[in-house]
Design a protein around this motif. Sequence first.
Motif, PDB file in Angstrom:
ATOM      1  N   GLN A   1     -32.750  27.000   0.416  1.00 29.32           N
ATOM      2  CA  GLN A   1     -31.735  28.053   0.275  1.00 29.32           C
ATOM      3  C   GLN A   1     -32.385  29.431   0.367  1.00 29.32           C
ATOM      4  O   GLN A   1     -31.838  30.347   0.984  1.00 29.32           O
TER       5      GLN A   1
ATOM      6  N   ARG B   1     -33.741  34.535   6.159  1.00 34.26           N
ATOM      7  CA  ARG B   1     -33.360  34.618   7.575  1.00 34.26           C
ATOM      8  C   ARG B   1     -32.066  35.406   7.754  1.00 34.26           C
ATOM      9  O   ARG B   1     -31.946  36.225   8.662  1.00 34.26           O
ATOM     10  N   SER B   2     -31.090  35.163   6.891  1.00 35.68           N
ATOM     11  CA  SER B   2     -29.804  35.853   7.041  1.00 35.68           C
ATOM     12  C   SER B   2     -29.943  37.345   6.771  1.00 35.68           C
ATOM     13  O   SER B   2     -29.326  38.165   7.464  1.00 35.68           O
TER      14      SER B   2
ATOM     15  N   GLU C   1     -35.141  30.244   2.017  1.00 34.64           N
ATOM     16  CA  GLU C   1     -35.510  30.510   3.410  1.00 34.64           C
ATOM     17  C   GLU C   1     -34.288  30.913   4.234  1.00 34.64           C
ATOM     18  O   GLU C   1     -34.367  31.800   5.080  1.00 34.64           O
ATOM     19  N   LYS C   2     -33.157  30.269   3.972  1.00 36.14           N
ATOM     20  CA  LYS C   2     -31.922  30.622   4.674  1.00 36.14           C
ATOM     21  C   LYS C   2     -31.493  32.048   4.326  1.00 36.14           C
ATOM     22  O   LYS C   2     -31.055  32.807   5.196  1.00 36.14           O
ATOM     23  N   GLU C   3     -31.602  32.425   3.057  1.00 38.56           N
ATOM     24  CA  GLU C   3     -31.225  33.777   2.647  1.00 38.56           C
ATOM     25  C   GLU C   3     -32.127  34.823   3.286  1.00 38.56           C
ATOM     26  O   GLU C   3     -31.656  35.876   3.716  1.00 38.56           O
TER      27      GLU C   3
ATOM     28  N   LEU D   1     -31.265  26.810  12.427  1.00 41.36           N
ATOM     29  CA  LEU D   1     -31.159  27.811  11.365  1.00 41.36           C
ATOM     30  C   LEU D   1     -30.541  27.259  10.088  1.00 41.36           C
ATOM     31  O   LEU D   1     -30.553  27.920   9.060  1.00 41.36           O
ATOM     32  N   THR D   2     -29.990  26.058  10.160  1.00 42.63           N
ATOM     33  CA  THR D   2     -29.407  25.453   8.957  1.00 42.63           C
ATOM     34  C   THR D   2     -30.450  24.692   8.147  1.00 42.63           C
ATOM     35  O   THR D   2     -30.152  24.232   7.050  1.00 42.63           O
TER      36      THR D   2
END
Length: 196
Positions: A8, A14-15, A10-12, A3-4
Amino acid sequence: MDLTQGTQQEKEVRSKKMMLWFGIGSLIMTFAGLTSAFIVSRKREDWLNDFELPRAFMISVLVIIVSSLTMIMAKRAMKQNNVSQTTIWLLITFALGVFFISNQFQGFSEFVADGYYFTGATSNVTISFIYVIAVVHILHVIAGLISLVVVIINNLNKKYTSDNMLGLELAAHFWHFIDILWVCLFLFLYFFRYII
């Protein structure tokens, strides 16, 4: 999948999706607690087994199912980058949400007309539970309506495209959840006295 990894953005994404699912999980636990308390309370001497759910609650089931369909149509229109059609479907979904809430209050009026009050000397624990379950659900429908307003405004400001519709997707997931939740709650309350 790590998940890391990813950009940025894509991470947002997912979160935000994960936060929604955590919220939905907590809501499921809340209603599981309320329905569990309803089940446990059936052993009380003053428990009412021969009540009828208001007709307006049955109409609410149909309204909420149709609102899920209109939300699906809104997402489909956005996938085609049709902003005006998306807005129309979102406004219809919003109107159906408001109609759902008005039906719930109509159901409360039907309870009162039958002599079932939320509290007081003429109240009954069974009906009080139904009031609480319905009111807590109404509060979540109001949260869904607020999210719809935000999505409608963002859509009118052309913040969504077929490639970037995260806000619309999150609102749709929450809306479908509260729709399914009411159908499950209604079926639980309707069939409870026949099962237990």
